[in-house]
Design an enzyme around this catalytic site. Structure first.
Site, PDB file in Angstrom:
ATOM      1  CG  ASP A   1       0.968  -2.171  -8.586  1.00  0.00           C
ATOM      2  OD1 ASP A   1       0.775  -1.856  -9.774  1.00  0.00           O
ATOM      3  OD2 ASP A   1       0.119  -2.758  -7.889  1.00  0.00           O
TER       4      ASP A   1
ATOM      5  NE  ARG B   1      -4.313  -1.306   0.052  1.00  0.00           N
ATOM      6  CZ  ARG B   1      -4.470  -2.353  -0.726  1.00  0.00           C
ATOM      7  NH1 ARG B   1      -3.473  -2.746  -1.512  1.00  0.00           N
ATOM      8  NH2 ARG B   1      -5.613  -3.019  -0.733  1.00  0.00           N
TER       9      ARG B   1
ATOM     10  CB  SER C   1       0.910  -5.813  -8.717  1.00  0.00           C
ATOM     11  OG  SER C   1       0.273  -5.564  -7.483  1.00  0.00           O
TER      12      SER C   1
ATOM     13  CG  HIS D   1      -3.306  -0.295  -6.884  1.00  0.00           C
ATOM     14  ND1 HIS D   1      -3.625   0.444  -5.775  1.00  0.00           N
ATOM     15  CD2 HIS D   1      -3.362  -1.603  -6.479  1.00  0.00           C
ATOM     16  CE1 HIS D   1      -3.866  -0.364  -4.751  1.00  0.00           C
ATOM     17  NE2 HIS D   1      -3.716  -1.615  -5.156  1.00  0.00           N
TER      18      HIS D   1
ATOM     19  CD  GLU E   1      -2.896   3.694  -5.588  1.00  0.00           C
ATOM     20  OE1 GLU E   1      -3.953   3.110  -5.902  1.00  0.00           O
ATOM     21  OE2 GLU E   1      -1.904   3.091  -5.131  1.00  0.00           O
TER      22      GLU E   1
END
Length: 320
Positions: free
Chosen positions: A255, A231, A281, A279, A260
């Site tokens: 990632d 995170r 993955s 984000h 975001e």
């Protein structure tokens, strides 16, 4: 007599719907990502699978019948945990669904940084033939996996195929297959200086919030690469940017981010020693299949037999 009801806030293939119906043939099953469809059933649902914005009001409602919430994500930090706990609602997560795709992304980032694939992609776009000072190998290096759950264990397994030394961090400190040395979170400072790669797979909790800052990057080798698929809030992003700009660490594969989508103004976009993925993955063609067959249905069988669902049962005191 009103049928017991399960609401799934996702569009499912008919085969998956039929698999679920076989377990609960007498229940009413609503499966739709359309809020206009699921919201009229949310108050009566004994089970909800898949957290969506707008569900919180139904959890707070005194008339709500909700007893068990199965998330469609591994992380639960965005949920109203205190409210769910106060109402004795059982919470289970999708932890473990991502082990294959995320471990693949971790190694894509590690290999990409090591073998300068990101640099060569830029060179290709510019039609530039340049060696880019290639020289590093990943084989027989040391990787530190910060958070050895399902994803961490699969990553450790892959690392062994590269002959790597694997150091791990988990709360219990108990040894696990494929990990050569295990540490606890308060021993992070002992692990970091030994690692050529530091991979963060932790959930976001009070204990992990802003865990990685200037001090931790200073403890790492200047030749080490930092990978974060956990995170964004686990990292002090400004400190990471500074560490990358000043050469405190060699590079990063990221990632997840503090906010975001990542702002177009972020310096991370322009850094040549950084690979960014949005984000994604955990994205995989097999997501629903694994969640339904490996988590939801086994938990559902336990639930209808009168037992508490046990797979990925969230401990409210830990936040995961």
């Amino acid at each position: 007599m009103q049928k017991r009801k399960i609401v799934i806030t996702r569009e499912l293939e008919q085969d998956h719907i039929e698999q679920i119906k076989k377990v609960i043939p007498d229940w009413e099953l609503i499966a739709s990502k359309d809020k206009d469809v699921w919201q009229e059933h949310a108050l009566d649902a004994e089970i909800i699978a898949g957290w969506k914005k707008g569900l919180e009001e139904y959890c707070h409602d005194p008339q709500a019948k909700l007893k068990w919430l199965q998330t469609w994500s591994a992380g639960v930090d965005s949920l109203p945990l205190e409210s769910l706990q106060s109402k004795n609602i059982t919470l289970t997560s999708a932890n473990g669904v991502h082990a294959y795709p995320i471990s693949e992304t971790i190694f894509a980032l590690m290999l990409g940084l090591t073998r300068k694939i990101h640099t060569y992609v830029r060179n290709q776009q510019a039609k530039t033939w340049h060696h880019a000072h290639m020289g590093l190998e990943m084989h027989e290096k040391t990787v530190g996996i910060i958070g050895v759950g399902a994803i961490g264990k699969e990553t450790a397994k892959l690392a062994k195929a590269f002959g790597m030394t694997v150091l791990g961090v988990r709360n219990s400190g108990k040894p696990i297959e494929y990990v050569d040395e295990m540490y606890t979170l308060d021993q992070l400072g002992l692990l970091l200086p030994k690692c050529d790669y530091v991979v963060v797979t932790l959930p976001h909790t009070k204990e992990t919030h802003r865990l990685f800052g200037a001090e931790q990057f200073m403890q790492m080798k200047s030749t080490a690469f930092f990978i974060n698929i956990g995170r964004g809030e686990i990292v002090v992003e400004d400190d990471l940017v500074r560490a990358l700009q000043e050469g405190t660490i060699a590079g990063a594969g990221l990632d997840v981010f503090e906010k975001e989508p990542l702002s177009a103004e972020s310096p991370l976009w322009e850094l040549e020693n950084v690979i960014i993925t949005p984000h994604t993955s955990g994205s995989t063609e097999n997501y629903n299949k694994r969640l339904i067959e490996n988590i939801l249905i086994p938990n559902l069988r336990e639930y209808i037999s009168g037992r508490n669902p046990s797979i990925n049962l969230v401990d409210f005191s830990k936040g995961y």
